[in-house]
Structures are given as structure tokens and as C-alpha cells.
Design a protein around this motif. Structure first.
Motif, PDB file in Angstrom:
ATOM      1  N   PRO A  37       5.759   5.711  -6.336  1.00 29.84           N
ATOM      2  CA  PRO A  37       5.601   7.164  -6.465  1.00 29.84           C
ATOM      3  C   PRO A  37       4.131   7.578  -6.618  1.00 29.84           C
ATOM      4  CG  PRO A  37       7.447   6.438  -7.798  1.00 29.84           C
ATOM      5  CD  PRO A  37       6.762   5.193  -7.286  1.00 29.84           C
ATOM      6  N   LEU A  38       3.333   6.770  -7.302  1.00 26.08           N
ATOM      7  CA  LEU A  38       1.903   7.093  -7.428  1.00 26.08           C
ATOM      8  C   LEU A  38       1.200   7.022  -6.081  1.00 26.08           C
ATOM      9  CD1 LEU A  38       0.815   5.364 -10.759  1.00 26.08           C
ATOM     10  CD2 LEU A  38       0.878   7.802 -10.264  1.00 26.08           C
ATOM     11  N   ALA A  39       1.549   6.032  -5.267  1.00 27.63           N
ATOM     12  CA  ALA A  39       0.953   5.916  -3.934  1.00 27.63           C
ATOM     13  C   ALA A  39       1.381   7.098  -3.060  1.00 27.63           C
ATOM     14  CB  ALA A  39       1.351   4.590  -3.282  1.00 27.63           C
ATOM     15  N   ARG A  40       2.663   7.480  -3.138  1.00 22.00           N
ATOM     16  CA  ARG A  40       3.120   8.650  -2.380  1.00 22.00           C
ATOM     17  C   ARG A  40       2.352   9.891  -2.817  1.00 22.00           C
ATOM     18  NH1 ARG A  40       8.256   5.991  -2.973  1.00 22.00           N
ATOM     19  NH2 ARG A  40       8.737   7.239  -4.815  1.00 22.00           N
ATOM     20  N   ASN A  41       2.131  10.007  -4.105  1.00 21.23           N
ATOM     21  CA  ASN A  41       1.381  11.130  -4.644  1.00 21.23           C
ATOM     22  C   ASN A  41      -0.024  11.194  -4.039  1.00 21.23           C
ATOM     23  OD1 ASN A  41       1.808  13.185  -6.852  1.00 21.23           O
ATOM     24  ND2 ASN A  41      -0.186  12.372  -7.429  1.00 21.23           N
ATOM     25  N   GLU A  42      -0.671  10.032  -3.918  1.00 20.57           N
ATOM     26  CA  GLU A  42      -2.023   9.975  -3.341  1.00 20.57           C
ATOM     27  C   GLU A  42      -2.010  10.469  -1.895  1.00 20.57           C
ATOM     28  OE1 GLU A  42      -4.889   9.018  -4.928  1.00 20.57           O
ATOM     29  OE2 GLU A  42      -3.733   8.788  -6.767  1.00 20.57           O
ATOM     30  N   TRP A  43      -1.036  10.020  -1.100  1.00 25.15           N
ATOM     31  CA  TRP A  43      -0.947  10.452   0.300  1.00 25.15           C
ATOM     32  C   TRP A  43      -0.735  11.960   0.391  1.00 25.15           C
ATOM     33  CZ3 TRP A  43      -2.672   7.713   4.123  1.00 25.15           C
ATOM     34  CH2 TRP A  43      -2.575   6.324   4.122  1.00 25.15           C
ATOM     35  N   ILE A  44       0.182  12.475  -0.422  1.00 25.35           N
ATOM     36  CA  ILE A  44       0.476  13.919  -0.379  1.00 25.35           C
ATOM     37  C   ILE A  44      -0.755  14.713  -0.747  1.00 25.35           C
ATOM     38  CG2 ILE A  44       1.855  15.777  -1.372  1.00 25.35           C
ATOM     39  CD1 ILE A  44       4.044  13.550  -1.921  1.00 25.35           C
ATOM     40  N   CYS A  45      -1.422  14.338  -1.816  1.00 27.10           N
ATOM     41  CA  CYS A  45      -2.619  15.062  -2.264  1.00 27.10           C
ATOM     42  C   CYS A  45      -3.711  14.991  -1.200  1.00 27.10           C
ATOM     43  CB  CYS A  45      -3.099  14.484  -3.590  1.00 27.10           C
ATOM     44  SG  CYS A  45      -4.373  15.472  -4.405  1.00 27.10           S
ATOM     45  N   TRP A  46      -3.877  13.833  -0.579  1.00 25.63           N
ATOM     46  CA  TRP A  46      -4.894  13.654   0.452  1.00 25.63           C
ATOM     47  C   TRP A  46      -4.625  14.582   1.637  1.00 25.63           C
ATOM     48  CZ3 TRP A  46      -4.330  10.759   5.266  1.00 25.63           C
ATOM     49  CH2 TRP A  46      -5.536  10.539   5.919  1.00 25.63           C
ATOM     50  N   VAL A  47      -3.378  14.671   2.068  1.00 28.92           N
ATOM     51  CA  VAL A  47      -3.020  15.565   3.179  1.00 28.92           C
ATOM     52  C   VAL A  47      -3.226  17.017   2.768  1.00 28.92           C
ATOM     53  CG1 VAL A  47      -1.083  16.440   4.551  1.00 28.92           C
ATOM     54  CG2 VAL A  47      -1.458  13.975   4.361  1.00 28.92           C
ATOM     55  N   GLU A  48      -2.780  17.382   1.592  1.00 27.14           N
ATOM     56  CA  GLU A  48      -2.884  18.777   1.154  1.00 27.14           C
ATOM     57  C   GLU A  48      -4.309  19.197   0.846  1.00 27.14           C
ATOM     58  OE1 GLU A  48       0.083  19.204  -1.972  1.00 27.14           O
ATOM     59  OE2 GLU A  48       1.446  20.014  -0.450  1.00 27.14           O
TER      60      GLU A  48
END
Length: 83
Positions: A37-48
Motif C-alpha cells: 500500500p505504501l508503494a501504491r501511495n507513492e505511484w498515485i502521489c507521483w502521478v497526481e
């Protein structure tokens, strides 16, 4: 509406355009569900974090490419400041 559910980040929810790209490729979806979930969070934040729509689309494409290469987090990203 019956939308396929995918795992979210710790702080961030997956935006629709990103979700659509992830679910459109089975290999990408499998990797997405395999990362933390932390890695997914990083991807989402990076895209946003992208300022321009074209940059956002490039990042979504790169997300898909990188996940297929078994990369678990965005390269050269200092990390999500929201967690």
C-alpha cells in the motif's frame, strides 16, 4: 455501475484515469496488486503531482511500463509527503 475495484494507497485513492490504465492490462494489474500500500501511495502521489495533463499521461504510461518491469516505486521521486 459495476466498476472493477483495485487496491488503493495508504493516503491516496487511485484516480479514475490511472485506474483505467491499470485495469486495462492484466500484467500491470497483477503487479499493482502485488506491491505494498505504501508503494501504491507513492505511484498515485507521483502521478497526481504532475502539473500538466500531458505530463500526467506520460507518468501513467511510465507507471504501467515500470510495473511490467517489476519496478515497485517511481524512480527519482523523493516520496509522498502526505503520509
Amino acid at each position: 455501475m459495476n466498476e472493477k475495484q483495485i487496491s488503493q494507497g495508504v493516503v491516496h485513492a487511485v484516480p479514475t484515469d490511472m485506474r483505467n490504465a491499470i485495469i486495462s492490462d492484466g500484467a500491470v494489474l497483477k503487479q499493482w496488486e502485488d506491491i505494498t500500500p505504501l508503494a501504491r501511495n507513492e505511484w498515485i502521489c507521483w502521478v497526481e503531482d504532475a502539473k500538466k495533463a500531458e505530463t500526467r499521461q506520460k507518468r501513467i504510461r511510465r507507471l504501467c511500463e515500470d510495473l511490467k518491469k517489476n519496478k515497485r516505486r517511481p524512480c527519482c521521486w523523493p516520496g509522498c509527503s502526505h503520509r
